[in-house]
Design an enzyme around this catalytic site. Structure first.
Site, PDB file in Angstrom:
ATOM      1  N   TYR A  54     -95.828 -17.629  60.674  1.00  0.00           N
ATOM      2  CA  TYR A  54     -94.817 -18.684  60.775  1.00  0.00           C
ATOM      3  C   TYR A  54     -93.583 -18.142  61.475  1.00  0.00           C
ATOM      4  O   TYR A  54     -93.131 -17.031  61.174  1.00  0.00           O
ATOM      5  CB  TYR A  54     -94.435 -19.188  59.378  1.00  0.00           C
TER       6      TYR A  54
ATOM      7  N   TYR B 159    -102.661 -19.532  70.702  1.00  0.00           N
ATOM      8  CA  TYR B 159    -103.710 -18.565  70.376  1.00  0.00           C
ATOM      9  C   TYR B 159    -104.691 -18.394  71.529  1.00  0.00           C
ATOM     10  O   TYR B 159    -105.106 -17.279  71.846  1.00  0.00           O
ATOM     11  CB  TYR B 159    -104.462 -18.985  69.111  1.00  0.00           C
TER      12      TYR B 159
ATOM     13  N   TYR C 255     -94.433 -28.050  57.174  1.00  0.00           N
ATOM     14  CA  TYR C 255     -94.889 -28.286  58.539  1.00  0.00           C
ATOM     15  C   TYR C 255     -96.361 -28.716  58.544  1.00  0.00           C
ATOM     16  O   TYR C 255     -96.763 -29.583  59.321  1.00  0.00           O
ATOM     17  CB  TYR C 255     -94.704 -27.022  59.384  1.00  0.00           C
TER      18      TYR C 255
ATOM     19  N   GLY D 295     -90.680 -19.847  70.690  1.00  0.00           N
ATOM     20  CA  GLY D 295     -90.561 -19.636  72.125  1.00  0.00           C
ATOM     21  C   GLY D 295     -89.855 -18.345  72.477  1.00  0.00           C
ATOM     22  O   GLY D 295     -89.730 -18.002  73.650  1.00  0.00           O
TER      23      GLY D 295
END
Length: 157
Positions: free
Chosen positions: A86, A131, A23, A93
């Site tokens: 992660y 964050y 990612y 969500g």
């Protein structure tokens, strides 16, 4: 559900570390082996700790947080440095990332640690927004420096 990682989780943690590296567009840099992770997390002198986020329905691991202690000479107390957070794409969500951070914040408060900190890539807007929504603020006045490879070998020799 959030729980402390167990030795049986090493292979799934290793797999998720590699997913995270992919990612972050640097899979070729993710060289840690399962054995190295096992030793770091569960060896005679653990250097790091991990928590697992499980799917409430299936119990399958869907995320992890890997962290270690740091120390503030100014405050005179430990803190937690979150090395990796992660959550697998299909579980995002669902509150797993927030639950992992909440657990680490709880540990900080319970143990009297002065801070919880981590790094995020500048291009990772979804994470940055997440964050910030939790109340985290960037430390813009600081720049991260790193010695690796040839430079580290040269200085250390």
């Amino acid at each position: 559900m959030i729980r402390a990682a167990a030795p049986a989780d090493v292979s799934v943690i290793h797999a998720m570390v590699r997913e995270l590296a992919e990612y972050e567009r640097c899979l070729d840099e993710a060289q840690a082996t399962e054995e190295q992770l096992r030793e770091a997390l569960f060896g005679e002198r653990p250097a790091a700790f991990a928590h697992i986020a499980e799917d409430d329905a299936s119990g399958e691991p869907v995320g992890f947080a890997l962290w270690f202690l740091n120390f503030s000479t100014w405050r005179g107390v430990h803190g937690i440095y979150l090395e990796d957070l992660y959550v697998r794409p299909q579980a995002r969500g669902g509150g797993h990332g927030k639950a992992l951070l909440t657990e680490l914040a709880r540990i900080c408060v319970e143990r009297g640690y002065g801070r919880l900190e981590w790094s995020v890539l500048n291009w990772n807007e979804p994470s940055i927004n997440f964050y910030r929504a939790l109340g985290a603020r960037p430390q813009d006045e600081w720049s991260v420096y790193r010695l690796t490879g040839e430079a580290l070998d040269k200085l250390g020799s």
